[in-house]
Motif scaffolding. Structure first.
Motif, mmCIF file in Angstrom:
data_model
loop_
_atom_site.group_PDB
_atom_site.id
_atom_site.type_symbol
_atom_site.label_atom_id
_atom_site.label_comp_id
_atom_site.label_asym_id
_atom_site.label_seq_id
_atom_site.Cartn_x
_atom_site.Cartn_y
_atom_site.Cartn_z
ATOM 1 N N GLN A 248 0.699 -1.159 0.029
ATOM 2 C CA GLN A 248 -0.035 0.055 -0.008
ATOM 3 C C GLN A 248 0.777 1.403 -0.005
ATOM 4 O O GLN A 248 0.544 2.256 -0.356
ATOM 5 C CB GLN A 248 -0.756 0.103 1.081
ATOM 6 C CG GLN A 248 -2.054 -0.757 1.397
ATOM 7 C CD GLN A 248 -3.217 -0.816 2.123
ATOM 8 O OE1 GLN A 248 -3.443 0.473 2.380
ATOM 9 N NE2 GLN A 248 -3.503 -1.616 2.802
ATOM 10 N N THR A 249 1.807 1.262 0.872
ATOM 11 C CA THR A 249 2.845 2.673 0.945
ATOM 12 C C THR A 249 3.515 2.659 -0.678
ATOM 13 O O THR A 249 3.437 3.852 -0.920
ATOM 14 C CB THR A 249 3.877 2.206 2.028
ATOM 15 O OG1 THR A 249 3.344 1.418 2.904
ATOM 16 C CG2 THR A 249 4.451 3.445 2.191
ATOM 17 N N HIS A 252 1.104 4.409 -2.740
ATOM 18 C CA HIS A 252 0.866 5.753 -2.424
ATOM 19 C C HIS A 252 1.871 6.709 -2.878
ATOM 20 O O HIS A 252 1.943 7.807 -3.171
ATOM 21 C CB HIS A 252 0.475 5.948 -0.879
ATOM 22 C CG HIS A 252 -0.907 5.560 -0.749
ATOM 23 N ND1 HIS A 252 -2.053 6.439 -0.983
ATOM 24 C CD2 HIS A 252 -1.533 4.370 0.066
ATOM 25 C CE1 HIS A 252 -3.173 5.840 -0.595
ATOM 26 N NE2 HIS A 252 -2.567 4.683 0.071
ATOM 27 N N LEU A 253 3.171 6.113 -2.627
ATOM 28 C CA LEU A 253 4.313 6.762 -3.034
ATOM 29 C C LEU A 253 4.502 7.015 -4.239
ATOM 30 O O LEU A 253 5.096 8.016 -5.088
ATOM 31 C CB LEU A 253 5.709 6.123 -2.571
ATOM 32 C CG LEU A 253 6.167 6.146 -1.120
ATOM 33 C CD1 LEU A 253 7.292 5.315 -0.711
ATOM 34 C CD2 LEU A 253 6.519 7.710 -0.756
ATOM 35 N N GLY A 254 3.844 6.205 -5.234
ATOM 36 C CA GLY A 254 3.782 6.097 -6.533
ATOM 37 C C GLY A 254 5.032 5.528 -7.213
ATOM 38 O O GLY A 254 5.320 5.820 -8.442
ATOM 39 N N VAL A 255 5.601 4.566 -6.512
ATOM 40 C CA VAL A 255 6.644 3.736 -7.097
ATOM 41 C C VAL A 255 6.183 2.658 -7.999
ATOM 42 O O VAL A 255 5.219 2.071 -7.655
ATOM 43 C CB VAL A 255 7.464 3.238 -6.152
ATOM 44 C CG1 VAL A 255 8.653 2.187 -6.424
ATOM 45 C CG2 VAL A 255 8.315 4.112 -5.130
#
Ligand SMILES: Nc1ncnc2c1ncn2[C@@H]1O[C@H](COP(=O)(O)OP(=O)(O)OP(=O)(O)O)[C@@H](O)[C@H]1O
Ligand SMILES: [Mg+2]
Lengths: 288, 134
Positions: A248-249, A252-255
């Motif tokens: 999820q992270t 959200h970071l867009g990686v």
């Protein structure tokens, strides 16, 4: 007689050495920080005697400057005691107690010596106290340096230890990552993996991140760079063990990990790697 | 908004960034965050702390445990006296980096938290505040 500074110590050190030594050792053994399990009494006795001798010589030189060359032997001795205590596992307080426990026995002797002259007694007590404080501070500093370098060395060792590349199968390497990947560690890990790929001529490397608590952009970037570099060397990487919170992270970071093969678990990644190398796992049915 | 407690963490080295992550982890557990929310705020903190260090030339993080009604939250303020950001909109754009990064940290931390505010003055410094609610 020169009674300024700590020169009043001179007659005491010269005439009462054995009393002082005995009282000092008694004081140290009575201190709550005394660790007979870490240091033998005769070793302690030797250290104390050597120190009193060095102190006497420094005081006899007449120099008041603890940082000066006349005090070098005292400093050297304290540094070596401090270092060995740091390694033996003594606490800072226990190490500094070596010096501070000398105050009381010295003050007692000063009192006897200058009983008839309160002014000189006050001066001498003060000067001696200042002197011992400075020596105590020096002990603490050396101790701290010793511990710092010890910790740094352990960190470096852990850096090495924590990045083992293991061979799972012919042509299949695995790198289980544990802990946070900081710049220095990421660099070591990447180099280590690439090195092993070359040495073993492996075609697949599984990077398992089950043990990585958080993944920020720096970590992700290092991971992607490793994958890209491995690819240039003819090896494909599979990233496994991406836990839900990390997934999820990352989103959200867009990686973007879409260019990388990912698998839920190391086991899944291993099966895929085997398949790629032409192996298959089957349950033997013969002899049933 | 009642502040239950607060603390300041200096950001001067890589080790301090690790310390930032650790304290944010402890406080978000205290705020009863689940694993996903913990990971989100820790990651945002990691990004902002690294920006403070890398671009702001160092600074500090101010951390607060806040309460609003029944819900608890963690508010983080990163401050530096660095060069500031001339074009905040550009800095927030995904993929924009003036260094060698991925250019995702600032926009990412906005998406990872519930409230995000940035105040930057060229030549004076940068302040980024984020809040995550349980
Ligand atoms: N505290 C700051 N002071 C000055 N400039 C900053 C600060 N924080 C961010 N910036 C500017 O904003 C840009 C974008 O930041 P962002 O964190 O999104 O990406 P990055 O740090 O370059 O890469 P990444 O975070 O993905 O590793 C930075 O490249 C930098 O130019
Ligand atoms: Mg960044």
């Amino acid at each position: 007689m020169n009674t300024t500074g700590s020169t009043g110590l001179r007659p005491i050190l010269e005439r009462h050495e054995s009393t002082l030594l005995a009282n000092w050792i008694t004081a140290q053994k009575a201190a709550p920080t005394y660790r007979p399990d870490l240091i033998k009494e005769n070793e302690l006795r030797d250290q104390c005697r050597d120190f009193l001798r060095a102190l006497m010589q420094a005081v006899q030189s007449g120099s008041q400057n603890v940082d000066g060359s006349e005090w070098q032997p005292v400093r050297d001795l304290l540094a070596s005691i401090s270092r060995s205590r740091g390694k033996q596992g003594f606490s800072t307080t226990a190490t500094a107690t070596f010096i501070f426990s000398l105050k009381e026995p010295l003050f007692q002797l000063l009192q006897q010596e200058y009983a008839n002259d309160p002014k000189v007694l006050a001066e001498q007590t003060w000067a001696t106290s200042v002197l011992l404080d400075r020596l105590g501070l020096y002990v603490t500093e050396v101790y701290q340096q010793t511990r710092d370098s010890l910790i740094q060395r352990q960190q470096e060792e852990m850096l090495e230890l924590s990045t083992p590349v293991v061979k799972l199968w012919e042509g299949v390497l695995a790198l289980p990552l544990i802990g946070t990947l900081d710049s220095a560690r990421s660099q070591t890990i990447m180099e280590n993996l690439l090195q092993k790929i070359v040495e073993s001529g492996s075609e697949t490397a599984i990077i398992d991140i089950t043990g990585v608590p958080t993944m920020d952009t720096l970590t992700a970037q290092h991971l992607l760079k490793t994958v890209a570099a491995a690819r240039l060397m003819g090896a494909d990487c599979i990233i496994s063990g991406i836990r839900p919170q990390i997934a999820q992270t990352i989103v959200h970071l867009g990686v973007d990990l879409s260019g990388v093969t990912t698998k839920a678990s190391m086991a899944d990644a291993f099966i895929l790697a085997l398949k790629r190398t032409g192996f298959a796992i089957t349950r033997p049915t013969a002899g049933r | 908004m009642p502040v239950l407690k607060s603390d300041t963490v200096p950001i001067r080295s890589d080790a301090d960034v690790v310390a930032v992550r650790q304290i944010v982890r402890v406080w978000s557990i205290e705020a009863k965050f689940g694993l996903v929310d913990q990971t989100k705020i820790i990651t945002a903190a990691s990004e902002l702390a690294r920006n403070t260090l890398e671009y702001g030339g160092g600074g500090h993080m101010f951390i607060e445990l806040v309460e609003e009604g029944v819900r608890k939250g963690v508010r983080l303020t990163f401050e530096d006296q660095g060069p500031g950001i001339a074009d905040v909109e550009q800095a927030l754009r995904d993929g924009y980096t003036s260094g060698k990064g991925m250019g995702l940290g600032l926009g990412g931390s906005k998406r990872l938290t519930n409230e995000f505010a940035i105040h930057s003055v060229v030549g004076v410094g940068t302040r980024v505040t984020v809040t995550k609610w349980k």
